[in-house]
Write a protein that holds these residues in place. Sequence first.
Motif, PDB file in Angstrom:
ATOM      1  N   ALA A 178       0.830  -1.207   0.000  1.00 25.89           N
ATOM      2  CA  ALA A 178       0.000   0.000   0.000  1.00 25.89           C
ATOM      3  C   ALA A 178       0.866   1.259   0.000  1.00 25.89           C
ATOM      4  N   ILE A 179       1.955   1.248   0.776  1.00 25.07           N
ATOM      5  CA  ILE A 179       2.872   2.393   0.795  1.00 25.07           C
ATOM      6  C   ILE A 179       3.480   2.602  -0.583  1.00 25.07           C
ATOM      7  N   MET A 180       3.858   1.495  -1.226  1.00 29.61           N
ATOM      8  CA  MET A 180       4.435   1.593  -2.570  1.00 29.61           C
ATOM      9  C   MET A 180       3.428   2.170  -3.559  1.00 29.61           C
ATOM     10  N   SER A 181       2.164   1.741  -3.451  1.00 33.39           N
ATOM     11  CA  SER A 181       1.148   2.219  -4.397  1.00 33.39           C
ATOM     12  C   SER A 181       0.930   3.719  -4.259  1.00 33.39           C
ATOM     13  N   LEU A 182       0.875   4.201  -3.034  1.00 31.48           N
ATOM     14  CA  LEU A 182       0.712   5.634  -2.819  1.00 31.48           C
ATOM     15  C   LEU A 182       1.936   6.397  -3.308  1.00 31.48           C
ATOM     16  N   THR A 183       3.120   5.813  -3.108  1.00 33.61           N
ATOM     17  CA  THR A 183       4.362   6.473  -3.509  1.00 33.61           C
ATOM     18  C   THR A 183       4.425   6.667  -5.019  1.00 33.61           C
ATOM     19  N   TYR A 184       4.193   5.601  -5.786  1.00 31.43           N
ATOM     20  CA  TYR A 184       4.324   5.778  -7.238  1.00 31.43           C
ATOM     21  C   TYR A 184       3.152   6.548  -7.825  1.00 31.43           C
ATOM     22  N   SER A 185       1.989   6.506  -7.165  1.00 26.47           N
ATOM     23  CA  SER A 185       0.875   7.329  -7.636  1.00 26.47           C
ATOM     24  C   SER A 185       1.206   8.805  -7.484  1.00 26.47           C
ATOM     25  N   PHE A 186       1.723   9.188  -6.318  1.00 28.86           N
ATOM     26  CA  PHE A 186       2.139  10.573  -6.101  1.00 28.86           C
ATOM     27  C   PHE A 186       3.251  10.968  -7.066  1.00 28.86           C
ATOM     28  N   THR A 187       4.179  10.034  -7.316  1.00 28.71           N
ATOM     29  CA  THR A 187       5.277  10.325  -8.233  1.00 28.71           C
ATOM     30  C   THR A 187       4.757  10.588  -9.642  1.00 28.71           C
ATOM     31  N   GLY A 188       3.850   9.723 -10.123  1.00 27.79           N
ATOM     32  CA  GLY A 188       3.271   9.928 -11.440  1.00 27.79           C
ATOM     33  C   GLY A 188       2.514  11.244 -11.538  1.00 27.79           C
TER      34      GLY A 188
END
Length: 468
Positions: A193-203
Amino acid sequence: MMDTKEDNESRVITSTETQLRDSVSARTGTLWTAVTHIITGVIGAGVLSLAWATAELGWIAGPAAIFAFAGVTLLSAFLLADCYRYPDPDNGPLRLNSYAQAVKVYLGKKNELVCGVVVYINLMGFCIAYTIVTATCIRAIMKSNCYHRKGHNATCSYGDNNNNFMVLFGLVQIFMSQIPNFHDMLWLSIVAAIMSLTYSFTGIGLALGKIIEKRKIEGSVKGSPAENRGAKVCLVFQALGNIAFSYPFSIILLEIQDTLRSPPAEKITMKKASTVAVFIQTFFFLCCGCLGYAAFGDSTPGNLLTGFGFYEPFWLVDFANACIVLHLVGGCQVYSQPIFAAMERWLSEKYPQNKFISRFYVLKLPMLRGETVRLNPMRLCMRTVYVVITTGVAVMFPYFNEVLGVLGAIGFWPLAVYFPVEMCIMQKKIQSWTRPWLLLRGFSFVCLFVCLLSLVGSIYGLVGAKLG
């Protein structure tokens, strides 16, 4: 003498309660663990295609479609949450801890068989899609580093396909698949879940930076042009399939609800968790879809972070793709565990005395003093074969947007609309041709029509990609 409806309900409870009542010895899940499990499962492969889907639909239809699917998903989650306990949604003695079991109890054996086929095809489909995306991301990391060293016009192909990377992901999944069940996966879900939020914010950040750099918002109301009207119609339907793929978590909702502690009632916590999760989903989906389209316009790539609309900063592009890979390792297991549980439950009931199925072996880990791991031969073989099959299908059809469109069109209506609506009608004893009955059936018909159109467009795109 004919049985009464109460007699039938009593017989259902008596025949199944030993399997379904308190099937988990200790339920400790909370609102936030449920939200974490949902986000792990849904903010994954689908979010990467939403910029492309928005580009095909245009500035009005794109956001409208995202909101529409969000509303359908939330309504579906509310209907399913009420079905967890049987026959009473508040105090029913039976806990229906899988989607197929709920359909069997409410709608009968025949519907359970149909549901089971659709559910397990859809679950396998998620794993296939995640394998495709992960391989694409690994290759994108290597290409990003190559472009940084040799320039943006360099030839950085790294082969004509992602087969080697798919096989690598499959090997990792063989190892991860040995996690016993959902209740041993909280740590994996938190990381994912942390990874999903991280790359979503990055994109989102990269797309926003691109818009600021250009000082212009790309796109149009009509969306990206196509060769002809027929091709445009098929792309629009395929885009709807991509959005449909991104949203629903109905097939894992009851498994997640079965981890929740009570009081408060599990359905209350699950509805709150679904509301929070859908709100988070919609926020990220709108940001990724709209900002990605605003940044690239008609040239929006099918995968926002691997289509190389972004070259710099290369380390941030690499980091975002690495986060996607880590997230999908966990997300794939979220969708695999229900299949594993069903297969192992069936084998254990059919062959209870078989040592290959029932015996566990304790192995000591040489690198970790005192640590051990329990292995079961049946689990090891069965789960390995499953991973090999999903990886093989991904290698045969490595087409990201087309595969997502087909899976979304196949699974959305029956799992997120039809079965929840039918179970709601049965549970609440809604009479035919009353206003609630007409509204629910009309809602189901409209969703079926949209999904059929999406399926036609996505199959057309998949066949074209395979033969092209």
